[in-house]
Design a protein around this motif. Structure first.
Motif, PDB file in Angstrom:
ATOM      1  N   ARG A  57      26.712  41.639  36.362  1.00  0.00           N
ATOM      2  CA  ARG A  57      26.847  41.476  34.926  1.00  0.00           C
ATOM      3  C   ARG A  57      26.764  39.979  34.605  1.00  0.00           C
ATOM      4  NH1 ARG A  57      27.230  44.839  31.105  1.00  0.00           N
ATOM      5  NH2 ARG A  57      28.286  44.418  29.123  1.00  0.00           N
ATOM      6  N   PHE A  58      25.828  39.629  33.757  1.00  0.00           N
ATOM      7  CA  PHE A  58      25.649  38.239  33.340  1.00  0.00           C
ATOM      8  C   PHE A  58      25.978  38.109  31.861  1.00  0.00           C
ATOM      9  CE2 PHE A  58      23.375  34.909  35.895  1.00  0.00           C
ATOM     10  CZ  PHE A  58      23.617  35.482  37.127  1.00  0.00           C
ATOM     11  N   GLY A  59      26.189  36.895  31.442  1.00  0.00           N
ATOM     12  CA  GLY A  59      26.435  36.686  30.025  1.00  0.00           C
ATOM     13  C   GLY A  59      26.334  35.218  29.667  1.00  0.00           C
ATOM     14  N   PHE A  60      26.489  34.949  28.371  1.00  0.00           N
ATOM     15  CA  PHE A  60      26.515  33.547  27.907  1.00  0.00           C
ATOM     16  C   PHE A  60      27.355  33.448  26.661  1.00  0.00           C
ATOM     17  CE2 PHE A  60      22.867  35.447  25.795  1.00  0.00           C
ATOM     18  CZ  PHE A  60      22.942  34.974  24.503  1.00  0.00           C
ATOM     19  N   ASP A  61      27.777  32.250  26.374  1.00  0.00           N
ATOM     20  CA  ASP A  61      28.594  32.008  25.193  1.00  0.00           C
ATOM     21  C   ASP A  61      27.678  31.629  24.034  1.00  0.00           C
ATOM     22  OD1 ASP A  61      30.290  31.227  23.240  1.00  0.00           O
ATOM     23  OD2 ASP A  61      31.345  29.693  24.424  1.00  0.00           O
ATOM     24  N   GLN A  78      27.040  39.947  26.770  1.00  0.00           N
ATOM     25  CA  GLN A  78      27.038  40.379  28.170  1.00  0.00           C
ATOM     26  C   GLN A  78      25.990  41.462  28.395  1.00  0.00           C
ATOM     27  OE1 GLN A  78      30.850  41.440  29.666  1.00  0.00           O
ATOM     28  NE2 GLN A  78      31.783  39.474  29.112  1.00  0.00           N
ATOM     29  N   GLY A 117      31.743  37.071  24.710  1.00  0.00           N
ATOM     30  CA  GLY A 117      30.387  36.566  24.567  1.00  0.00           C
ATOM     31  C   GLY A 117      29.368  37.686  24.667  1.00  0.00           C
ATOM     32  N   HIS A 155      25.475  32.907  33.290  1.00  0.00           N
ATOM     33  CA  HIS A 155      26.231  32.976  34.538  1.00  0.00           C
ATOM     34  C   HIS A 155      26.889  34.345  34.650  1.00  0.00           C
ATOM     35  CE1 HIS A 155      29.656  32.258  31.903  1.00  0.00           C
ATOM     36  NE2 HIS A 155      28.930  31.303  31.367  1.00  0.00           N
ATOM     37  N   PRO A 156      27.352  34.702  35.855  1.00  0.00           N
ATOM     38  CA  PRO A 156      28.039  35.998  36.012  1.00  0.00           C
ATOM     39  C   PRO A 156      29.320  36.000  35.194  1.00  0.00           C
ATOM     40  CG  PRO A 156      27.466  35.012  38.134  1.00  0.00           C
ATOM     41  CD  PRO A 156      27.253  33.957  37.108  1.00  0.00           C
ATOM     42  N   VAL A 157      29.674  37.153  34.588  1.00  0.00           N
ATOM     43  CA  VAL A 157      30.865  37.213  33.734  1.00  0.00           C
ATOM     44  C   VAL A 157      31.706  38.441  34.083  1.00  0.00           C
ATOM     45  CG1 VAL A 157      29.967  35.960  31.759  1.00  0.00           C
ATOM     46  CG2 VAL A 157      29.477  38.398  31.987  1.00  0.00           C
ATOM     47  N   GLN A 158      32.981  38.414  33.671  1.00  0.00           N
ATOM     48  CA  GLN A 158      33.873  39.569  33.708  1.00  0.00           C
ATOM     49  C   GLN A 158      33.888  40.158  32.301  1.00  0.00           C
ATOM     50  OE1 GLN A 158      35.192  40.559  36.583  1.00  0.00           O
ATOM     51  NE2 GLN A 158      34.207  38.784  37.559  1.00  0.00           N
ATOM     52  N   ASP A 166      35.629  38.289  29.530  1.00  0.00           N
ATOM     53  CA  ASP A 166      35.173  36.946  29.154  1.00  0.00           C
ATOM     54  C   ASP A 166      34.591  36.893  27.747  1.00  0.00           C
ATOM     55  OD1 ASP A 166      35.950  36.000  31.538  1.00  0.00           O
ATOM     56  OD2 ASP A 166      33.944  35.845  32.425  1.00  0.00           O
TER      57      ASP A 166
END
Lengths: 281, 354
Positions: free
Chosen positions: B341-345, B298, B296, B288-291, B294
């Motif tokens: 910018r996307f990312g994941f945990d 990225q 994780g 999902h989009p991240v700041q 956040d």
């Protein structure tokens, strides 16, 4: 509307051909059968005398031999064709074509030639069958040639391919998963045959059976060549009426009776047949 | 391959012991061993050619294994012919007897067992009720039934002899989506109500998820993973299973280092110790989009496609790690062509060994 007229137009040549070649001879034969015995004219004086003669003066034997022979031959051919067709179907793509060609090949040879060949095979003493049995196994058999057994063997031999190919078509109508399903639901092999295979292959069995039956009723070469004088079949009796006896009305009456009897068997069977199902596959 | 631990083991209905089936030089089944429990809905999932139909045919007795044994409640039935087995099958083609009526189809198994006519008729009506077909269907020719009705007839026919185990060979695959969904639920309910053991095969994992107690994943004639739907989805055993579960993103992991992004996993991540070399499986809904704050993993992506899936949208993304798939709520404002910018945990992700 226009299309309908076009359809009739396309139908016309065949209709005309059938009218001249099929309907008119039957009308003439039917007419002759109602004339005075031994007359050669078509008049409007009708009589049922020939039909009375047919039922009173010893024509039962030819009827019996022709119909009985046809029935027994048809049954034998069906019994032989079923396992053969099953095996050929299972072998599809693996030598089935060769076996099929071998069975079909004799059809292209004149029937009398084949039957004379068979008479050599069945001849007593020096015949192929009797000679081989005597030489190899020291078994002496009497004559098969000029017996009813010889006629029967000849009829089966000649008509088997006519039964086999429709039956093969019928066997191809059985989807293999129906057999699996029936087995899975508890059917024994015998029950699968009765409940699934035979009903599904019925169109092929009916067509094959009818072909053999109708051809056998009209057959006389087998009796003449392999049967000697042991049996007089119906077609032989009819032929004698027309030629030696010079009794056209009697011959015509017998002919009409044969046609009627054939119709009694053919039409009910055809009515049960779903030709569409056979063609669609 | 952990079973639901702690509970008392249920009795085994069907035990497959090293079942193999060879066609010439081709090994369609390669030593499949499995215990199917009493009263469970077990689904075997695999792509076409994985050997699942061969396996089911052997279980039903329609084919013989070249090696191995099959035990029904401990009794060896490997060589038992299909008509003697207390099992029944619903075929992929349904294999209904088109020359018979609905009633005759349903009564077939009872007729083969020589049950009297009155009993057969009563049982057939009972079964028509069970599969929600009216009694007037009894006399109807099978050929006049619709796809869904034929499905129900096939089911009633298989249930007629009260089989101990029911086999299903992708019977729903030919139906349209809505009907399939309805029948999936009905089949599940039917299984609950009758308490019978159902063994179902399908190539659709989605179908398997909805209905099954346990799922076995098949590939190249062997079972590669067995587990509950949740286990299979959350902890696929390898990349094949992970991919089979639907859209996934798979990243190479090398001693805690994500090669594609040239990023290390945060210290203390459970995969640092569990897996040295392997692959990280990231489901589309985990992206999902991240700041920046956040945390994780990225990275920058460019949206290439947006597909609407009803309540959600599926995004195809271009990234340093190649093409990725993400799923977001339908309210997402992202459009094709945007760079975000996307990312994941990584803590939520699952890792599979090489």
């Amino acid at each position: 509307m226009n299309q309908q007229r076009l359809g009739l137009l396309f139908m016309a040549p065949v209709a005309l051909f059938l009218l001249v070649g099929f309907v008119s001879p039957i009308v003439i034969v039917g007419w002759y059968s109602l004339m005075e015995p031994r007359s050669f004219e078509l008049t409007t004086v009708f009589t049922l005398a020939n039909y009375r003669t047919a039922f009173t003066e010893g024509y039962e034997a030819p009827f019996f031999w022709s119909l009985g022979g046809a029935a027994v031959t048809t049954l034998t051919c069906l019994l032989l064709a079923w396992p053969t067709a099953r095996i050929l179907h299972a072998l599809a793509g693996r030598g089935a074509a060769v076996i099929t060609a071998l069975i079909a090949a004799p059809i292209f040879i004149s029937e009398s030639v084949r039957l004379f060949g068979m008479s050599l095979f069945l001849m007593p003493g020096g015949g192929i069958l009797a000679g081989t049995l005597r030489t190899l196994f020291d078994v002496n058999i009497g004559s098969v040639l000029n017996t009813k057994l010889g006629v029967y063997l000849g009829l089966v031999y000649v008509h088997f391919p006519f039964v086999l190919f429709p039956v093969l078509l019928g066997v191809a109508l059985i989807p293999p998963d129906r057999i699996d399903a029936a087995r899975d639901l508890g059917a024994s092999r015998w029950q699968v045959l009765r409940e699934i295979e035979l009903p599904l292959a019925l169109p092929g069995l009916v067509i094959g059976g009818l072909l053999a039956f109708v051809l056998c009723i009209g057959a006389n070469a087998e009796a003449a060549i392999l049967g000697g004088q042991t049996v007089t079949v119906l077609t032989r009796a009819i032929e004698q009426r027309f030629s030696y006896a010079q009794d056209w009305p009697m011959g015509a009456a017998l002919t009409i009776l044969v046609i009627a009897m054939t119709a009694v068997f053919v039409f009910p069977a055809l009515a049960r047949l779903d030709l569409n199902r056979l063609i669609r596959r | 391959m952990t079973d639901t631990a702690g509970q008392a083991p249920k009795p085994v209905a069907l035990s497959l012991q090293g079942l193999s089936r060879q066609f010439g030089t081709f090994k369609a089944l390669d030593s499949v061993s499995l215990d199917i429990e009493e009263g469970e809905f077990f689904t075997i999932v695999g792509p076409s050619g994985s050997g699942k139909t061969t396996l089911l045919r052997i279980l039903a007795g329609l084919d013989q294994p070249t090696a191995g044994r099959l035990l029904l409640r401990g009794a060896d039935i490997t060589k038992m012919p299909p008509n003697k087995r207390p099992t029944a099958m619903v075929f992929q083609s349904l294999a209904l007897f088109d020359h018979r009526s609905v009633g005759e189809n349903v009564e077939f198994a009872l007729k083969m067992r020589g049950r009297p006519k009155a009993e057969r008729h009563a049982r057939a009506l009972e079964l028509l009720d069970l599969v929600q077909l009216g009694h007037d269907y009894h006399a109807r020719p099978v050929t006049q039934c619709s796809g869904g009705e034929r499905q129900r007839v096939a089911l009633a026919r298989a249930l007629a002899s009260d089989p101990e185990i029911l086999f299903f060979d992708e019977p729903l695959s030919a139906l349209d989506y809505r009907l399939r969904k309805t029948l999936e639920v009905e089949l599940r309910e039917l299984q609950r109500r009758t308490g019978r053991t159902f063994v179902y095969i399908t190539h659709s994992l989605e179908e398997a998820m909805v209905m099954s107690d346990r799922i076995g994943i098949m590939r190249d004639g062997g079972l590669v993973q067995i587990g509950t739907p949740a286990e299979i989805y959350g902890r696929p055993g390898d990349r094949f299973v992970a991919r089979f579960m639907g859209e996934v993103n798979i990243f190479e992991l090398n001693k805690g280092h994500l090669t594609a992004f040239d990023q290390n996993l945060p210290a203390g991540n459970r995969f640092m110790t569990a897996v040295i070399n392997g692959h990280m499986v990231v489901r589309p809904e985990m992206l999902h989009p991240v700041q920046p704050e956040d945390g994780g993993v990225q990275f920058d992506v460019t949206v290439t496609e947006v597909f609407h899936l009803g309540s959600r949208v599926q995004l195809h993304l271009d990234s340093v790690a190649g093409q990725l798939v993400a799923e977001l709520p339908a309210s997402s404002p992202l459009r094709a062509g945007q760079t975000v910018r996307f990312g994941f945990d990584p803590a939520l992700a699952h890792c599979v060994p090489e």
